[in-house]
Design a protein around this motif. Structure first.
Motif, PDB file in Angstrom:
ATOM      1  N   TYR A  27       0.878  -1.174   0.000  1.00 27.75           N
ATOM      2  CA  TYR A  27       0.000   0.000   0.000  1.00 27.75           C
ATOM      3  C   TYR A  27       0.910   1.216   0.000  1.00 27.75           C
ATOM      4  O   TYR A  27       2.120   1.102   0.230  1.00 27.75           O
ATOM      5  N   GLU A  28       0.345   2.363  -0.213  1.00 25.89           N
ATOM      6  CA  GLU A  28       1.152   3.576  -0.093  1.00 25.89           C
ATOM      7  C   GLU A  28       1.644   3.674   1.350  1.00 25.89           C
ATOM      8  O   GLU A  28       0.857   3.656   2.293  1.00 25.89           O
ATOM      9  N   GLY A  29       2.961   3.718   1.505  1.00 28.08           N
ATOM     10  CA  GLY A  29       3.534   3.825   2.841  1.00 28.08           C
ATOM     11  C   GLY A  29       3.754   2.500   3.550  1.00 28.08           C
ATOM     12  O   GLY A  29       4.201   2.482   4.694  1.00 28.08           O
ATOM     13  N   ILE A  30       3.457   1.377   2.895  1.00 24.45           N
ATOM     14  CA  ILE A  30       3.677   0.059   3.518  1.00 24.45           C
ATOM     15  C   ILE A  30       4.464  -0.817   2.549  1.00 24.45           C
ATOM     16  O   ILE A  30       4.025  -1.077   1.427  1.00 24.45           O
ATOM     17  N   ASN A  31       5.620  -1.275   2.991  1.00 21.26           N
ATOM     18  CA  ASN A  31       6.534  -2.041   2.158  1.00 21.26           C
ATOM     19  C   ASN A  31       6.874  -3.362   2.840  1.00 21.26           C
ATOM     20  O   ASN A  31       7.114  -3.402   4.052  1.00 21.26           O
ATOM     21  N   LEU A  32       6.893  -4.447   2.083  1.00 23.98           N
ATOM     22  CA  LEU A  32       7.230  -5.775   2.580  1.00 23.98           C
ATOM     23  C   LEU A  32       8.567  -6.207   1.993  1.00 23.98           C
ATOM     24  O   LEU A  32       8.797  -6.052   0.789  1.00 23.98           O
ATOM     25  N   THR A 116      -5.298   5.963   5.323  1.00 20.08           N
ATOM     26  CA  THR A 116      -5.546   4.641   5.896  1.00 20.08           C
ATOM     27  C   THR A 116      -6.136   3.693   4.851  1.00 20.08           C
ATOM     28  O   THR A 116      -7.082   4.069   4.146  1.00 20.08           O
ATOM     29  N   PRO A 117      -5.613   2.463   4.720  1.00 22.42           N
ATOM     30  CA  PRO A 117      -6.228   1.495   3.800  1.00 22.42           C
ATOM     31  C   PRO A 117      -7.713   1.320   4.095  1.00 22.42           C
ATOM     32  O   PRO A 117      -8.143   1.381   5.252  1.00 22.42           O
ATOM     33  N   GLU A 118      -8.482   1.106   3.062  1.00 21.00           N
ATOM     34  CA  GLU A 118      -9.943   1.069   3.172  1.00 21.00           C
ATOM     35  C   GLU A 118     -10.418   0.119   4.269  1.00 21.00           C
ATOM     36  O   GLU A 118     -11.322   0.449   5.040  1.00 21.00           O
ATOM     37  N   LEU A 119      -9.815  -1.053   4.368  1.00 24.33           N
ATOM     38  CA  LEU A 119     -10.257  -2.050   5.344  1.00 24.33           C
ATOM     39  C   LEU A 119      -9.988  -1.641   6.793  1.00 24.33           C
ATOM     40  O   LEU A 119     -10.563  -2.224   7.723  1.00 24.33           O
ATOM     41  N   LEU A 120      -9.119  -0.660   6.987  1.00 20.78           N
ATOM     42  CA  LEU A 120      -8.795  -0.230   8.351  1.00 20.78           C
ATOM     43  C   LEU A 120      -9.541   1.028   8.777  1.00 20.78           C
ATOM     44  O   LEU A 120      -9.423   1.462   9.931  1.00 20.78           O
ATOM     45  N   LYS A 121     -10.293   1.602   7.880  1.00 16.85           N
ATOM     46  CA  LYS A 121     -11.038   2.803   8.225  1.00 16.85           C
ATOM     47  C   LYS A 121     -12.085   2.492   9.293  1.00 16.85           C
ATOM     48  O   LYS A 121     -12.697   1.427   9.292  1.00 16.85           O
ATOM     49  N   ASN A 122     -12.244   3.399  10.222  1.00 19.46           N
ATOM     50  CA  ASN A 122     -13.187   3.275  11.343  1.00 19.46           C
ATOM     51  C   ASN A 122     -12.782   2.217  12.371  1.00 19.46           C
ATOM     52  O   ASN A 122     -13.597   1.824  13.215  1.00 19.46           O
ATOM     53  N   THR A 123     -11.537   1.762  12.308  1.00 17.53           N
ATOM     54  CA  THR A 123     -11.056   0.812  13.322  1.00 17.53           C
ATOM     55  C   THR A 123     -10.299   1.518  14.446  1.00 17.53           C
ATOM     56  O   THR A 123     -10.017   0.899  15.483  1.00 17.53           O
ATOM     57  N   GLU A 162       0.612 -15.843  -8.769  1.00 20.48           N
ATOM     58  CA  GLU A 162      -0.472 -14.958  -9.197  1.00 20.48           C
ATOM     59  C   GLU A 162      -1.313 -14.449  -8.013  1.00 20.48           C
ATOM     60  O   GLU A 162      -2.056 -13.477  -8.143  1.00 20.48           O
ATOM     61  N   PHE A 163      -1.178 -15.124  -6.842  1.00 20.79           N
ATOM     62  CA  PHE A 163      -1.964 -14.722  -5.666  1.00 20.79           C
ATOM     63  C   PHE A 163      -1.134 -13.985  -4.619  1.00 20.79           C
ATOM     64  O   PHE A 163      -1.667 -13.526  -3.614  1.00 20.79           O
ATOM     65  N   GLN A 164       0.187 -13.919  -4.819  1.00 21.82           N
ATOM     66  CA  GLN A 164       1.072 -13.398  -3.779  1.00 21.82           C
ATOM     67  C   GLN A 164       0.677 -12.014  -3.282  1.00 21.82           C
ATOM     68  O   GLN A 164       0.491 -11.803  -2.078  1.00 21.82           O
ATOM     69  N   LEU A 165       0.581 -11.070  -4.194  1.00 21.54           N
ATOM     70  CA  LEU A 165       0.316  -9.694  -3.785  1.00 21.54           C
ATOM     71  C   LEU A 165      -1.006  -9.582  -3.026  1.00 21.54           C
ATOM     72  O   LEU A 165      -1.087  -8.876  -2.009  1.00 21.54           O
ATOM     73  N   ALA A 166      -2.038 -10.281  -3.487  1.00 21.56           N
ATOM     74  CA  ALA A 166      -3.338 -10.241  -2.811  1.00 21.56           C
ATOM     75  C   ALA A 166      -3.219 -10.797  -1.391  1.00 21.56           C
ATOM     76  O   ALA A 166      -3.735 -10.200  -0.426  1.00 21.56           O
ATOM     77  N   TYR A 167      -2.521 -11.937  -1.246  1.00 23.67           N
ATOM     78  CA  TYR A 167      -2.329 -12.522   0.078  1.00 23.67           C
ATOM     79  C   TYR A 167      -1.555 -11.577   0.986  1.00 23.67           C
ATOM     80  O   TYR A 167      -1.903 -11.375   2.149  1.00 23.67           O
ATOM     81  N   TRP A 168      -0.462 -11.019   0.467  1.00 19.70           N
ATOM     82  CA  TRP A 168       0.378 -10.138   1.279  1.00 19.70           C
ATOM     83  C   TRP A 168      -0.401  -8.918   1.767  1.00 19.70           C
ATOM     84  O   TRP A 168      -0.258  -8.501   2.917  1.00 19.70           O
ATOM     85  N   ARG A 169      -1.211  -8.354   0.887  1.00 19.89           N
ATOM     86  CA  ARG A 169      -1.987  -7.171   1.264  1.00 19.89           C
ATOM     87  C   ARG A 169      -3.018  -7.520   2.333  1.00 19.89           C
ATOM     88  O   ARG A 169      -3.228  -6.757   3.292  1.00 19.89           O
ATOM     89  N   ILE A 170      -3.652  -8.678   2.194  1.00 16.64           N
ATOM     90  CA  ILE A 170      -4.622  -9.112   3.205  1.00 16.64           C
ATOM     91  C   ILE A 170      -3.925  -9.381   4.539  1.00 16.64           C
ATOM     92  O   ILE A 170      -4.400  -8.975   5.605  1.00 16.64           O
ATOM     93  N   LYS A 171      -2.773 -10.045   4.485  1.00 16.51           N
ATOM     94  CA  LYS A 171      -2.088 -10.439   5.717  1.00 16.51           C
ATOM     95  C   LYS A 171      -1.504  -9.247   6.466  1.00 16.51           C
ATOM     96  O   LYS A 171      -1.434  -9.261   7.698  1.00 16.51           O
ATOM     97  N   VAL A 172      -1.066  -8.221   5.773  1.00 16.87           N
ATOM     98  CA  VAL A 172      -0.548  -7.059   6.493  1.00 16.87           C
ATOM     99  C   VAL A 172      -1.688  -6.320   7.192  1.00 16.87           C
ATOM    100  O   VAL A 172      -1.514  -5.795   8.302  1.00 16.87           O
ATOM    101  N   ILE A 173      -2.867  -6.318   6.605  1.00 14.49           N
ATOM    102  CA  ILE A 173      -4.048  -5.754   7.267  1.00 14.49           C
ATOM    103  C   ILE A 173      -4.403  -6.590   8.491  1.00 14.49           C
ATOM    104  O   ILE A 173      -4.687  -6.060   9.576  1.00 14.49           O
TER     105      ILE A 173
END
Length: 306
Positions: A27-32, A116-123, A162-173
Motif C-alpha cells: 500500500y502507499e507507505g507500507i513495504n514488505l 488509511t487502507p480502506e479495510l482499516l477505516k473506522n477501526t 499470481e496470488f502473492q500480492l493479494a495474500y500479502w496485502r490481506i495479511k498485512v491488514i
C-alpha cells in the motif's frame, strides 16, 4: 517512503556475500521485504526515522540488535518485534547462529494516519495509535510468537505467484488488526539484556566450542566468568535459541561428522575429541542425531567422494 528504504536495503546488503532481499510495495507507505542473511554481525547505519515503523519476523535462524544504549535484543524462530527506525539507527545486527531468514515490514506512520487502507477505516488504527502503544519513549517491543501470529506470518510464504500480492496485502491488514488488540504483558514479551551480559555469554560460547573434548559444567562457567548460573542459562537460551547442553551437543555432533568425513581417525579417537570417553555412548548419541551409526556415516560419505 521508498526513497528512504533504499539506503536501508543497501546497508543490509553489505552484511554478507550470501545475501538476498526482495521488497514489494503493498500500500502507499507500507513495504514488505523478504530477507536472508549469513555472517556474524553488521553495523546498521541509517537516518533516525521516527515516523517509519519496522516490524521484523524471524522465519528461520536467529537475529539480534545491539543498540546504542548497549542493550541487546534477540529474535528466535517465530518471534517478532516492532520499533521505529529512530531506535535502531546506530545498532549492530548480529546473527548468533550465522544464519537468518525473515520478513521486514516498513510502515510510514504518517501516511498510515493520512491515507488509511480502506479495510482499516473506522477501526481506530492510526500511525499515532501504533506509535503510542508499541514505541512510546523509543521502546523496542519484542514478542514471543504464537499460533495466531504464526498463521499470519507463515502465509507470507509459499503462495502461488499470481496470488502473492493479494495474500500479502490481506495479511498485512490482518497483522495490524492483531496488533491493535494485542495485550502487552510480560508473559508474551521477550527480555532485553545488557550488552555486558551478552558479551559474557558469547565468551562462554566461544570457550565451550574451543574445548569440545572437555565436559565443563555450568557452575564452572559461572565461576570462571563471574555470572549467576541461572542468568547464564537464561541469557544463553535467548541468544542461541536452545539450552547450553543441546547447543553444545549439536556442535559436538557436527564436528564429529566432519572428522569422520575428512580424517582417518578411529571412532574411539573422534569420540574423545568431542567429549565422549565411551565410544558406545558417542555412537548412540550420534545415531540419535544423524539416524545412522558413525561407521555408516563415514562409509556413506566416503563412497560419495569416490
Amino acid at each position: 517512503m521508498n526513497n528512504e528504504i533504499v539506503p536501508l536495503e543497501k546497508s543490509d546488503q553489505e552484511f554478507s556475500q550470501k545475501y538476498h532481499l526482495a521488497s514489494y510495495d503493498l500500500y502507499e507507505g507500507i513495504n514488505l521485504a523478504f530477507m536472508s542473511l549469513t555472517g556474524r554481525k553488521q553495523t546498521d547505519t541509517h537516518e533516525p526515522l521516527k515516523h517509519i515503523l519496522e516490524i521484523n519476523y524471524c522465519h528461520k535462524g536467529r537475529i539480534g540488535w545491539k543498540m546504542a544504549n548497549r542493550n541487546s535484543i534477540y529474535l528466535g524462530e517465530h518471534d517478532f518485534s516492532l520499533h521505529t527506525m529512530e531506535y535502531c539507527s546506530a545498532s549492530i545486527i548480529t546473527l548468533p547462529n550465522e544464519y537468518y531468514e525473515g520478513i521486514k515490514i516498513y510502515i510510514d506512520l504518517n501516511i498510515l494516519s493520512e491515507k488509511t487502507p480502506e479495510l482499516l477505516k473506522n477501526t481506530g488504527i492510526t500511525g499515532e495509535s501504533i506509535l503510542n502503544k508499541f514505541c512510546k519513549d523509543g521502546n523496542f517491543s519484542v514478542f514471543i510468537g504464537n499460533e495466531e501470529t504464526d498463521a499470519i506470518f507463515s502465509a507470507f510464504y509459499h503462495q502461488p505467484k499470481e496470488f502473492q500480492l493479494a495474500y500479502w496485502r490481506i495479511k498485512v491488514i490482518e497483522l495490524l488488526l492483531y496488533l491493535s488488540k494485542l495485550s502487552i504483558d510480560a508473559e508474551n514479551r521477550l527480555s532485553e539484556y545488557q550488552s555486558e551480559q551478552v558479551e559474557i555469554i558469547r565468551n562462554i560460547h566461544k570457550y565451550l566450542l574451543d574445548n569440545l573434548s572437555q565436559r565443563i559444567t555450568i557452575d564452572e562457567m559461572a565461576c570462571k566468568y563471574l555470572i549467576n548460573p541461572t542468568t547464564l542459562k537464561s541469557v544463553f537460551k535467548d541468544v542461541y535459541g536452545t539450552s547450553i547442553a543441546s547447543h553444545i551437543k549439536e556442535h559436538r555432533m557436527k564436528f564429529a561428522a566432519r572428522l569422520l568425513m575428512e580424517t582417518p581417525k578411529s571412532i574411539k579417537e573422534i569420540a574423545k575429541e568431542v567429549g565422549y570417553e565411551s565410544q558406545s555412548k558417542f555412537s548412540k548419541v550420534f545415531k540419535e542425531y544423524y539416524k545412522v551409526l558413525p561407521t555408516e556415516y563415514r562409509m556413506f560419505h566416503s563412497s560419495k567422494l569416490k
